[in-house]
Design an enzyme around this catalytic site. Structure first.
Site, PDB file in Angstrom:
ATOM      1  N   GLY A 142       0.842  -1.204   0.000  1.00  0.00           N
ATOM      2  CA  GLY A 142       0.000   0.000   0.000  1.00  0.00           C
ATOM      3  C   GLY A 142       0.874   1.250   0.000  1.00  0.00           C
ATOM      4  N   ARG A 153       1.091  -5.125  -5.158  1.00  0.00           N
ATOM      5  CA  ARG A 153       1.295  -6.291  -4.286  1.00  0.00           C
ATOM      6  C   ARG A 153       1.429  -7.467  -5.233  1.00  0.00           C
ATOM      7  NH1 ARG A 153      -2.954  -3.674  -0.966  1.00  0.00           N
ATOM      8  NH2 ARG A 153      -1.918  -2.844   0.890  1.00  0.00           N
ATOM      9  N   ASP A 201       5.074  -4.698   5.886  1.00  0.00           N
ATOM     10  CA  ASP A 201       5.474  -6.057   6.265  1.00  0.00           C
ATOM     11  C   ASP A 201       5.497  -7.026   5.088  1.00  0.00           C
ATOM     12  OD1 ASP A 201       2.724  -6.064   6.155  1.00  0.00           O
ATOM     13  OD2 ASP A 201       2.457  -7.333   7.923  1.00  0.00           O
ATOM     14  N   THR A 248       4.484   2.670   5.408  1.00  0.00           N
ATOM     15  CA  THR A 248       3.112   2.174   5.583  1.00  0.00           C
ATOM     16  C   THR A 248       2.379   3.087   6.553  1.00  0.00           C
ATOM     17  OG1 THR A 248       1.753   0.433   6.583  1.00  0.00           O
ATOM     18  CG2 THR A 248       4.051   0.488   7.277  1.00  0.00           C
ATOM     19  N   ASP A 279       0.081   2.135   8.407  1.00  0.00           N
ATOM     20  CA  ASP A 279      -0.406   1.344   9.542  1.00  0.00           C
ATOM     21  C   ASP A 279       0.497   1.370  10.778  1.00  0.00           C
ATOM     22  OD1 ASP A 279      -2.478   0.671   7.921  1.00  0.00           O
ATOM     23  OD2 ASP A 279      -1.973  -1.454   7.720  1.00  0.00           O
ATOM     24  N   ASP A 281       2.748  -0.722  11.564  1.00  0.00           N
ATOM     25  CA  ASP A 281       2.686  -2.070  12.133  1.00  0.00           C
ATOM     26  C   ASP A 281       4.026  -2.802  11.999  1.00  0.00           C
ATOM     27  OD1 ASP A 281       2.550  -2.203   9.401  1.00  0.00           O
ATOM     28  OD2 ASP A 281       0.983  -3.720   9.317  1.00  0.00           O
ATOM     29  N   ARG A 294      -5.152  -2.682   8.855  1.00  0.00           N
ATOM     30  CA  ARG A 294      -5.578  -4.062   8.610  1.00  0.00           C
ATOM     31  C   ARG A 294      -5.452  -4.923   9.856  1.00  0.00           C
ATOM     32  NH1 ARG A 294      -3.373  -5.587   3.283  1.00  0.00           N
ATOM     33  NH2 ARG A 294      -1.529  -4.814   4.349  1.00  0.00           N
ATOM     34  N   ARG A 326      -4.839   7.405   2.794  1.00  0.00           N
ATOM     35  CA  ARG A 326      -3.574   7.020   2.171  1.00  0.00           C
ATOM     36  C   ARG A 326      -3.004   8.108   1.271  1.00  0.00           C
ATOM     37  NH1 ARG A 326      -3.977   1.088   1.010  1.00  0.00           N
ATOM     38  NH2 ARG A 326      -3.494   1.533  -1.148  1.00  0.00           N
TER      39      ARG A 326
HETATM   40  O1  F6P Z   1      -1.485  -1.405   4.586  1.00  0.00           O
HETATM   41  C1  F6P Z   1      -2.078  -0.183   4.383  1.00  0.00           C
HETATM   42  C2  F6P Z   1      -3.564  -0.325   4.178  1.00  0.00           C
HETATM   43  O2  F6P Z   1      -4.073   0.956   3.893  1.00  0.00           O
HETATM   44  C3  F6P Z   1      -4.334  -0.978   5.319  1.00  0.00           C
HETATM   45  O3  F6P Z   1      -4.590  -0.089   6.371  1.00  0.00           O
HETATM   46  C4  F6P Z   1      -5.569  -1.434   4.601  1.00  0.00           C
HETATM   47  O4  F6P Z   1      -6.162  -2.517   5.264  1.00  0.00           O
HETATM   48  C5  F6P Z   1      -5.039  -1.870   3.263  1.00  0.00           C
HETATM   49  O5  F6P Z   1      -3.839  -1.149   3.055  1.00  0.00           O
HETATM   50  C6  F6P Z   1      -5.980  -1.616   2.112  1.00  0.00           C
HETATM   51  O6  F6P Z   1      -5.412  -2.130   0.960  1.00  0.00           O
HETATM   52  P1  F6P Z   1      -5.989  -1.898  -0.505  1.00  0.00           P
HETATM   53  O7  F6P Z   1      -5.610  -0.510  -0.917  1.00  0.00           O
HETATM   54  O8  F6P Z   1      -5.332  -2.935  -1.321  1.00  0.00           O
HETATM   55  O9  F6P Z   1      -7.470  -2.028  -0.391  1.00  0.00           O
END
Ligand code: F6P
Length: 324
Positions: free
Chosen positions: A11, A72, A103, A126, A128, A130, A172, A257
């Site tokens: 992300g 990803r 991660d 990130t 998050d 995390d 997440r 984001r």
């Molecule tokens: O890892 C960052 C994040 O924004 C998480 O908080 C969220 O769960 C996920 O990515 C969402 O991913 P996508 O943009 O693939 O829906």
């Protein structure tokens, strides 16, 4: 080391561009060739690489997203995918990598380096937060400030209508955005994946608030919270148990984001990007550059993905006390 490449993966996070800029400029300053890999590991597999110049990163420090794009990659999780990725690096004589991501990015790196021993340093990118080995990740401060701005606005309209709002924020499997934005916005309750959520106690607390004639309730819920049905499930329970309460759910989503990175994220990204190239030059490898107590610290990828940043007990205890 004369040839490096940089990628962003997973992300996106505000500040990734500032990190790319720092990596590119530090490499060029040190007379190294620097290559940009588009779309993370997937772009590497497909050979989507180009040599970068100092001007390629002009005027990007204030921009959200990532000029290198991100993805990803499922293919990188396979042996064949990783073999193709290695071949692309070998063909161009690239001797070191800077990986900006979370991660998933570092787990991919661990697998890759078991087989192919190209030196690599990671940067925690990130929203998050995390990851272990760093007090802050690139993008967290911006995301949390975006959430705060949105929740403040929601409180205004909640107050005008005497409503209960559930606000779902991103994360997440980590509740840092919820914890920090919830505290900063004076949330009545904050629900996190790190603390088991007992919906009955959440409902009891709402009933208490009602008795004390609180007119506005703002509940901040992390998307990764463990309760059944998540924020939607909670909305249903509240509507059933408190039919007179005017209740709404707002999911903040990907707005968290994007946007121009805060000063804190730009400085963090610049310091870590600079440190990554310096680290590679000094022979460091398979580590993530982080910031602990204001100082640069390098932590092995395995450790960075295993440990989450420490969640302060006092912050968790404060949630109830300050909502009195
Ligand atoms: O890892 C960052 C994040 O924004 C998480 O908080 C969220 O769960 C996920 O990515 C969402 O991913 P996508 O943009 O693939 O829906």
């Amino acid at each position: 080391m004369k040839k490096l490449a940089v990628l962003s993966s997973g992300g996106d996070a505000p500040g990734m561009n500032a990190a790319i800029r720092a990596v590119v400029r530090t490499a060029i300053y040190n007379r190294m060739e620097i290559w940009g890999i588009r779309r993370g590991y997937q772009g590497l597999i497909e050979g989507d690489l180009f040599q970068m110049q100092a001007q390629d990163v002009s005027n990007i420090i204030a921009r959200g997203g990532t000029i290198l794009k991100t993805a990803r990659s499922k293919e990188f999780q396979t042996e064949e995918g990783r073999a193709k990725a290695y071949q692309q690096l070998k063909d161009r004589g690239i001797e070191g990598l800077v990986l900006i991501g979370g991660d998933g990015t570092f787990r991919g790196a661990v697998e890759f380096f078991k087989q192919y021993h190209i030196p690599a340093i990671g940067l925690p990118g990130t929203i998050d937060k995390d990851l272990g080995g760093t007090d802050f990740t690139i993008g967290f401060d911006t995301a949390v400030n975006t959430a705060v701005d949105a929740i403040d606005k929601i409180r205004d309209t909640a107050d005008a209508h005497d409503r209960l709002f559930i606000v779902e924020v991103m994360g997440r499997d980590a509740g840092y955005i919820a914890l920090h934005s919830g505290i900063a916005c004076g949330a009545e309750d904050i629900l996190l994946p790190e603390v088991t959520t007992d919906v009955d106690s959440v409902l009891r607390r709402i009933a208490d608030d009602e008795r004390r004639k609180k007119t506005v309730h703002v509940l901040v819920v992390s998307e990764g919270d463990d309760m059944e049905g998540g924020a939607q499930g909670l909305l249903k329970r509240i509507k059933t148990d408190f039919p007179k309460l005017d209740t709404r759910l707002s999911v903040l989503g990907h707005i968290q984001r994007g946007g121009s990175p805060t000063c804190a994220d730009r400085v963090l990204a610049s310091r870590l990007g600079f440190a990554a190239v310096q680290g590679l030059r000094e022979g460091k490898t398979q580590v993530m550059a982080g910031l602990v107590n204001g100082e640069i610290v390098f932590t092995p990828f395995e450790q960075a993905v295993k440990q989450h940043a420490h969640m302060s007990r006092d912050m968790l205890q404060m949630i109830r006390v300050l909502a009195v």
